[in-house]
Structure formats: structure tokens, C-alpha cells
Design an enzyme around this catalytic site. Structure first.
Site, PDB file in Angstrom:
ATOM      1  N   ILE A  11      -1.542   1.428  -7.182  1.00  0.00           N
ATOM      2  CA  ILE A  11      -2.967   1.255  -6.927  1.00  0.00           C
ATOM      3  C   ILE A  11      -3.229   0.854  -5.480  1.00  0.00           C
ATOM      4  O   ILE A  11      -4.296   1.131  -4.941  1.00  0.00           O
ATOM      5  CB  ILE A  11      -3.604   0.250  -7.897  1.00  0.00           C
ATOM      6  N   GLY A  12      -2.259   0.224  -4.830  1.00  0.00           N
ATOM      7  CA  GLY A  12      -2.431  -0.105  -3.419  1.00  0.00           C
ATOM      8  C   GLY A  12      -2.517   1.136  -2.562  1.00  0.00           C
ATOM      9  O   GLY A  12      -3.331   1.220  -1.636  1.00  0.00           O
ATOM     10  N   TYR A  40       5.538 -14.220 -14.816  1.00  0.00           N
ATOM     11  CA  TYR A  40       4.547 -13.264 -14.321  1.00  0.00           C
ATOM     12  C   TYR A  40       3.142 -13.744 -14.663  1.00  0.00           C
ATOM     13  O   TYR A  40       2.240 -13.731 -13.811  1.00  0.00           O
ATOM     14  CB  TYR A  40       4.799 -11.886 -14.923  1.00  0.00           C
ATOM     15  N   ALA A  73       0.803  -1.227   0.000  1.00  0.00           N
ATOM     16  CA  ALA A  73       0.000   0.000   0.000  1.00  0.00           C
ATOM     17  C   ALA A  73       0.833   1.273   0.000  1.00  0.00           C
ATOM     18  O   ALA A  73       0.277   2.362   0.129  1.00  0.00           O
ATOM     19  CB  ALA A  73      -0.918   0.001   1.218  1.00  0.00           C
TER      20      ALA A  73
END
Length: 307
Positions: free
Chosen positions: A26-27, A164, A22
């Protein structure tokens, strides 16, 4: 219907939300929105300094706790020290296409962090989770294929993008099997997934890469959406009235950008047998199992025989 935006996120007063990774991207946006809505937000991050920098820019009840998803001992320590109820867990942290490296426990770094780390964290925290688990996947799941015989690239030539894709496909298979198990025990907790489309975050970093990589990333950055928009599918998956095992993503061209909606996934991501086998393998690799008892089974947890 009006497109989903941050204004659609309801009041989260009285709720606790844990967001991994975070401190950026986007976190960070996801954590900030939940804090703005009154939630107590826990930033689960590898760097306390970066976490505190991010927290300082947020309003409300925000705290920083150390968590390294590439180290099972760190995950166990985080879960052991987190004794309070959690309303929403956002499995957001991840990394993309690094050179071949391994976690503290010997796993290929992307599979170990993006999937196995969140697998272990979720199961260790699950007895304290009350509402929802959201795991952030990727469009790259479409090129993914989980090699259950060699998930950590010990025998195959390493291909970073393929690795990935494997980790992101694993995120969706994990979500599906987690929801199946929650359904078996009659839990009201639901598991969902989301992807940000093509979002301008620092997940793919240019430092130490060749000129071709940096040029390609610069071109991609021109067509991506902001981290604020990229976070919307996660917020949608965390708060909208949707069923378990839903998958949210941008509703625009090729799911690259736009307001979030429920989106599709590949046939590989819908393979229930593969999901169960991956779960079994993940239990073996991490030593962490589904912790909740089956009603009428004498308190026994779901075991690998539940297939």
C-alpha cells in the site's frame, strides 16, 4: 454520497510527500497516486535498489532516500539531511509477526519499527511538516495491549501476533497524543491514522515459515482486497476534510474491505492517559522529544510534565 476513490485525491502540485516503506504494497500505491497528482514524492526505504525499481514505475517527481526504521542512527541521518518543507508524512512502513528479533538499538523488532521508528522520525521531521501526518495502523490493534513495563518483550514469553497488536495499538495512541500536543501549540498540522482492512500485500511473508502458516496465508489472500484498494484509507486520511485524530478504514463488512470512511477504535486506543505514558516512554527509549515550542512558555518545548 459517492464512495471515496483515487479520483477524489486533489491536485498535489507544489507539495512534498514522504512515504515510508514505499517500495511495495500500500505504500507503493500511495506514493504512486500522489506522484500522479503532481506531488514531489520521496520514497523512504531500506533498499535503494527496491526503491529505485518502484520509482521507475511512477510518473512525475519521485526520488529515493534510504531510511531504516529499525535503526535510530538511520532515522536521525534521514531527518538531518531532509532540510526542505514536507507537506504530508505517511508513516506506512511496518512488518508483521516475525520471529523474535531486535532492532539495532535493542527494541523488539515490531514495536521498534512500527512504533518507535515512526515516533522518532515524526518528531525529528515535525518542524518541517506543514499539513498532515498519517500513521498506518491495523485491525490488529483490537488484540493489542501496550505493556509499558516490558514493551520490548524482555521478560515475557514472546508472542509474535500479540507483539504486532501492541505495535499497532501504539500507532493509534501515538496519533492521539501527537494531535493533543499539536492542538496545545495551536498548530494547523493534523495527525490522522488509517488501516487497510485485509489487504493483499507482502507485509506477511511466507518465506521460511511452516506449511500451516503458508496455507493460512493462502486462505487469507483469497478474501483480501488489492493493495490499490487497501491504500484508499491512507489516501483518505491524508487528503479528506477530516479532523485531527481521525481514524480511517474500509467501510465494508468488519472493516475488512470496501470504500474508506471514518471508523472506530477500541477503548484501549482511546485511553488518553495511556497515550501520554506511552509518549513519555517513547521519548525515553528513543531520546527524541516533541520539538515544537509552547506559545507563551519562553520557547520551551512540551516536556514530559505536560500531562
Amino acid at each position: 454520497m459517492t464512495p471515496f476513490s483515487t479520483s477524489n485525491v486533489p491536485s498535489m502540485a507544489g507539495c512534498t510527500v514522504v512515504v515510508t516503506g514505499a517500495n511495495s504494497g500500500i505504500g507503493r500505491v500511495t506514493a504512486r497516486v500522489f506522484a500522479d497528482r503532481g506531488a514531489r514524492v520521496v520514497l523512504a526505504v531500506r533498499s535503494r535498489e527496491k526503491g529505485q525499481t518502484a520509482a521507475a514505475e511512477m510518473t512525475g517527481r519521485v526520488e529515493v532516500r534510504l531510511l531504516d526504521l529499525a535503526d535510530l542512527s538511520s532515522i536521525r541521518s534521514f531527518a538531518r539531511e531532509f532540510t526542505e518543507p514536507i507537506d504530508v508524512l505517511i508513516n506506512n512502513a511496518g512488518l508483521t509477526v516475525p520471529p523474535l528479533h531486535r532492532t539495532a538499538d535493542g527494541f523488539e523488532l515490531q514495536f521498534g519499527t512500527n512504533h518507535l521508528g515512526h515516533f522518532a522520525l515524526t518528531n525529528l521531521l515535525l518542524p518541517r511538516i506543514r499539513e498532515r501526518i498519517v500513521t498506518v495502523a491495523s485491525l490488529a490493534h483490537r488484540i493489542g495491549s501496550v505493556d509499558l513495563a516490558d514493551p520490548n518483550w524482555e521478560r515475557r514469553p514472546y508472542r509474535a501476533m500479540r507483539a504486532y497488536g501492541q505495535s499497532k495499538l501504539a500507532n493509534l495512541l501515538f496519533t492521539a497524543e501527537l494531535q493533543r500536543r499539536l492542538g496545545i501549540i495551536g498548530s494547523t498540522v493534523i495527525a490522522t491514522a488509517a488501516h487497510p482492512g485485509m489487504s493483499a500485500t507482502n507485509l506477511v511473508r511466507s518465506e521460511g515459515r511452516g506449511a500451516g502458516f503458508r496455507i493460512g496465508k493462502a486462505v487469507i489472500d483469497l478474501v483480501t482486497q488489492s493493495a490499490e484498494d487497501g491504500a484508499l484509507p491512507t489516501l483518505y486520511a491524508a487528503t479528506a476534510e477530516i479532523p485531527g485524530n481521525s481514524y480511517a478504514g474500509p467501510g465494508g463488512l468488519l472493516e475488512s474491505r470496501g470504500a474508506p470512511k471514518l471508523v472506530g477504535r477500541t477503548a484501549k486506543a482511546r485511553d488518553a492517559v495511556a497515550a501520554r505514558r506511552l509518549w513519555e516512554l517513547s521519548e525515553e527509549l528513543t531520546g527524541v522529544a516533541f520539538p515544537l515550542p509552547i506559545p507563551g512558555a519562553g520557547g520551551a518545548a512540551i516536556s514530559r510534565s505536560t500531562t
